[in-house]
Design a protein around this motif. Sequence first.
Motif, PDB file in Angstrom:
ATOM      1  N   VAL A 155       0.822  -1.217   0.000  1.00 50.71           N
ATOM      2  CA  VAL A 155       0.000   0.000   0.000  1.00 50.71           C
ATOM      3  C   VAL A 155       0.855   1.266   0.000  1.00 50.71           C
ATOM      4  CG1 VAL A 155      -1.993  -1.107   1.080  1.00 50.71           C
ATOM      5  CG2 VAL A 155      -0.241  -0.033   2.531  1.00 50.71           C
ATOM      6  N   SER A 156       2.068   1.161   0.534  1.00 52.08           N
ATOM      7  CA  SER A 156       2.954   2.329   0.573  1.00 52.08           C
ATOM      8  C   SER A 156       3.429   2.753  -0.810  1.00 52.08           C
ATOM      9  CB  SER A 156       4.175   2.042   1.459  1.00 52.08           C
ATOM     10  OG  SER A 156       3.770   1.707   2.772  1.00 52.08           O
ATOM     11  N   VAL A 157       3.388   1.803  -1.761  1.00 50.85           N
ATOM     12  CA  VAL A 157       3.758   2.134  -3.142  1.00 50.85           C
ATOM     13  C   VAL A 157       2.540   2.063  -4.061  1.00 50.85           C
ATOM     14  CG1 VAL A 157       6.201   1.565  -2.987  1.00 50.85           C
ATOM     15  CG2 VAL A 157       4.559  -0.244  -3.546  1.00 50.85           C
ATOM     16  N   GLY A 158       1.349   2.235  -3.467  1.00 51.74           N
ATOM     17  CA  GLY A 158       0.139   2.315  -4.265  1.00 51.74           C
ATOM     18  C   GLY A 158      -0.292   1.013  -4.900  1.00 51.74           C
ATOM     19  N   LEU A 159      -0.004  -0.118  -4.267  1.00 48.19           N
ATOM     20  CA  LEU A 159      -0.364  -1.419  -4.819  1.00 48.19           C
ATOM     21  C   LEU A 159      -1.222  -2.214  -3.846  1.00 48.19           C
ATOM     22  CD1 LEU A 159       3.006  -2.670  -6.398  1.00 48.19           C
ATOM     23  CD2 LEU A 159       1.012  -1.763  -7.604  1.00 48.19           C
ATOM     24  N   VAL A 160      -1.929  -3.190  -4.378  1.00 43.10           N
ATOM     25  CA  VAL A 160      -2.614  -4.197  -3.565  1.00 43.10           C
ATOM     26  C   VAL A 160      -1.613  -5.300  -3.226  1.00 43.10           C
ATOM     27  CG1 VAL A 160      -4.371  -6.027  -3.662  1.00 43.10           C
ATOM     28  CG2 VAL A 160      -4.906  -3.729  -4.489  1.00 43.10           C
ATOM     29  N   ALA A 161      -1.737  -5.860  -2.037  1.00 47.59           N
ATOM     30  CA  ALA A 161      -0.848  -6.951  -1.609  1.00 47.59           C
ATOM     31  C   ALA A 161      -1.250  -8.228  -2.334  1.00 47.59           C
ATOM     32  CB  ALA A 161      -0.919  -7.136  -0.101  1.00 47.59           C
ATOM     33  N   GLY A 162      -0.868  -8.323  -3.616  1.00 47.96           N
ATOM     34  CA  GLY A 162      -1.342  -9.395  -4.467  1.00 47.96           C
ATOM     35  C   GLY A 162      -0.394 -10.555  -4.645  1.00 47.96           C
ATOM     36  N   ASP A 163       0.789 -10.501  -4.023  1.00 48.65           N
ATOM     37  CA  ASP A 163       1.758 -11.576  -4.245  1.00 48.65           C
ATOM     38  C   ASP A 163       1.899 -12.512  -3.056  1.00 48.65           C
ATOM     39  OD1 ASP A 163       3.296 -10.099  -2.454  1.00 48.65           O
ATOM     40  OD2 ASP A 163       4.557  -9.224  -4.024  1.00 48.65           O
ATOM     41  N   GLY A 164       0.881 -12.550  -2.196  1.00 45.44           N
ATOM     42  CA  GLY A 164       0.888 -13.529  -1.115  1.00 45.44           C
ATOM     43  C   GLY A 164       0.507 -13.007   0.247  1.00 45.44           C
ATOM     44  N   GLY A 165       0.678 -11.716   0.490  1.00 43.82           N
ATOM     45  CA  GLY A 165       0.385 -11.184   1.808  1.00 43.82           C
ATOM     46  C   GLY A 165      -1.060 -11.367   2.231  1.00 43.82           C
ATOM     47  N   ALA A 166      -1.989 -11.151   1.292  1.00 46.89           N
ATOM     48  CA  ALA A 166      -3.412 -11.291   1.613  1.00 46.89           C
ATOM     49  C   ALA A 166      -3.779 -12.735   1.929  1.00 46.89           C
ATOM     50  CB  ALA A 166      -4.263 -10.770   0.455  1.00 46.89           C
ATOM     51  N   VAL A 167      -2.949 -13.671   1.480  1.00 49.23           N
ATOM     52  CA  VAL A 167      -3.172 -15.083   1.791  1.00 49.23           C
ATOM     53  C   VAL A 167      -2.604 -15.434   3.159  1.00 49.23           C
ATOM     54  CG1 VAL A 167      -2.652 -17.459   1.126  1.00 49.23           C
ATOM     55  CG2 VAL A 167      -3.168 -15.762  -0.642  1.00 49.23           C
ATOM     56  N   MET A 168      -1.322 -15.141   3.365  1.00 44.01           N
ATOM     57  CA  MET A 168      -0.602 -15.711   4.505  1.00 44.01           C
ATOM     58  C   MET A 168      -0.772 -14.951   5.810  1.00 44.01           C
ATOM     59  SD  MET A 168       0.474 -18.490   3.367  1.00 44.01           S
ATOM     60  CE  MET A 168       1.263 -18.938   4.915  1.00 44.01           C
ATOM     61  N   TRP A 169      -0.819 -13.625   5.772  1.00 41.20           N
ATOM     62  CA  TRP A 169      -0.898 -12.882   7.036  1.00 41.20           C
ATOM     63  C   TRP A 169      -2.140 -13.248   7.850  1.00 41.20           C
ATOM     64  CZ3 TRP A 169       2.277  -8.721   9.056  1.00 41.20           C
ATOM     65  CH2 TRP A 169       3.454  -8.520   8.331  1.00 41.20           C
ATOM     66  N   PRO A 170      -3.353 -13.273   7.282  1.00 45.35           N
ATOM     67  CA  PRO A 170      -4.513 -13.657   8.094  1.00 45.35           C
ATOM     68  C   PRO A 170      -4.420 -15.076   8.635  1.00 45.35           C
ATOM     69  CG  PRO A 170      -5.212 -12.563   6.071  1.00 45.35           C
ATOM     70  CD  PRO A 170      -3.749 -12.845   5.920  1.00 45.35           C
ATOM     71  N   GLN A 171      -3.822 -15.986   7.848  1.00 46.03           N
ATOM     72  CA  GLN A 171      -3.677 -17.365   8.304  1.00 46.03           C
ATOM     73  C   GLN A 171      -2.758 -17.462   9.514  1.00 46.03           C
ATOM     74  OE1 GLN A 171      -5.170 -20.172   7.085  1.00 46.03           O
ATOM     75  NE2 GLN A 171      -6.338 -18.979   5.600  1.00 46.03           N
ATOM     76  N   LEU A 172      -1.712 -16.644   9.528  1.00 45.59           N
ATOM     77  CA  LEU A 172      -0.679 -16.763  10.556  1.00 45.59           C
ATOM     78  C   LEU A 172      -0.972 -15.945  11.811  1.00 45.59           C
ATOM     79  CD1 LEU A 172       2.390 -16.628   8.155  1.00 45.59           C
ATOM     80  CD2 LEU A 172       1.642 -18.616   9.458  1.00 45.59           C
ATOM     81  N   VAL A 173      -1.516 -14.743  11.642  1.00 46.99           N
ATOM     82  CA  VAL A 173      -1.671 -13.856  12.806  1.00 46.99           C
ATOM     83  C   VAL A 173      -3.109 -13.401  13.023  1.00 46.99           C
ATOM     84  CG1 VAL A 173       0.710 -13.054  12.678  1.00 46.99           C
ATOM     85  CG2 VAL A 173      -1.071 -11.760  11.483  1.00 46.99           C
ATOM     86  N   GLY A 174      -4.052 -13.895  12.214  1.00 42.67           N
ATOM     87  CA  GLY A 174      -5.446 -13.502  12.367  1.00 42.67           C
ATOM     88  C   GLY A 174      -5.776 -12.247  11.581  1.00 42.67           C
ATOM     89  N   TYR A 175      -7.057 -12.024  11.391  1.00 41.78           N
ATOM     90  CA  TYR A 175      -7.484 -10.916  10.530  1.00 41.78           C
ATOM     91  C   TYR A 175      -7.208  -9.546  11.133  1.00 41.78           C
ATOM     92  CZ  TYR A 175      -9.648 -14.036   7.189  1.00 41.78           C
ATOM     93  OH  TYR A 175      -9.850 -14.986   6.219  1.00 41.78           O
ATOM     94  N   ALA A 176      -7.363  -9.397  12.450  1.00 46.41           N
ATOM     95  CA  ALA A 176      -7.167  -8.084  13.056  1.00 46.41           C
ATOM     96  C   ALA A 176      -5.726  -7.603  12.871  1.00 46.41           C
ATOM     97  CB  ALA A 176      -7.532  -8.120  14.536  1.00 46.41           C
TER      98      ALA A 176
END
Length: 264
Positions: free
Chosen positions: A139-160
């Motif tokens: 998001v800091s460079v005006g992009l969507v986290a489309g290369d894996g972050g949207a997949v792995m972060w919620p799985q590992l640390v929860g949605y909040a």
Amino acid sequence: MNYERYKELRVEKDGNILTLTVNRSDTKNAINAALHEEFSYIFDDIDRDESVDVVILTGSGGSFCAGGDLKWLLSMHGDPVTTSIGIRRDRKIQNSILDLEKPIIAKVDGPAIGLGCSLALYCDFVYASDHSLFADPHVSVGLVAGDGGAVMWPQLVGYARARRYLLTGDAIPAPEAAAMGLITEAVPADQLDETVARMAKRLARGATHSIKWTKASINAGLKVSANAIIDRAAAYENVTQLLDDHRIALQAFQNKEKPQFTGR
């Protein structure tokens, strides 16, 4: 398996353990077009290599991977054909890691940023030196986290927590990342090599088929979630690669300025 075609990735084998090193230390192992392409098929090659049972993924020169190279990202901006090629490779990278049954250990020393962070988080074990940083600042460079972050972060640390870090791009020091479950363990820098080698050798001496198929069973559920997310996140990222905000951010970072986004 012949790994001679790899230039940006250094491939070394010790028995049934393969070490894959990002070899662009002069750029903090930032990802350019050539490295991105190599990542899109290296895990398929490793999958076909019957002599390998365990993989270590690491970076050279005191950095794991600093994310996308600014010059490369700028060169793609506004070109839907070129950006779509990059997005297709992102999808191949994510799926090939999830499909690889051989366990992968990320050895992180230094920053793991953007796609570099996603590459680490897709691994089965993530060991990091205690001065390392993890961040997905798309998001800091005006992009969507489309290369894996949207997949792995919620799985590992929860949605909040995932929202907290993916919507701001803030970095997390390795000890905090370990405490919240984002990574396996943070260790003193002088113990990192030994810690990773010990786990790699333990896995390599284990019942390899049992280990591989247990990993495959774990990933079966993850792949269901990933397949629901990857295509949408990748499509959104491709759109944002064509917007003015992405170009503004890249030029601002290149000039060491704060980007002034326009929402266009």
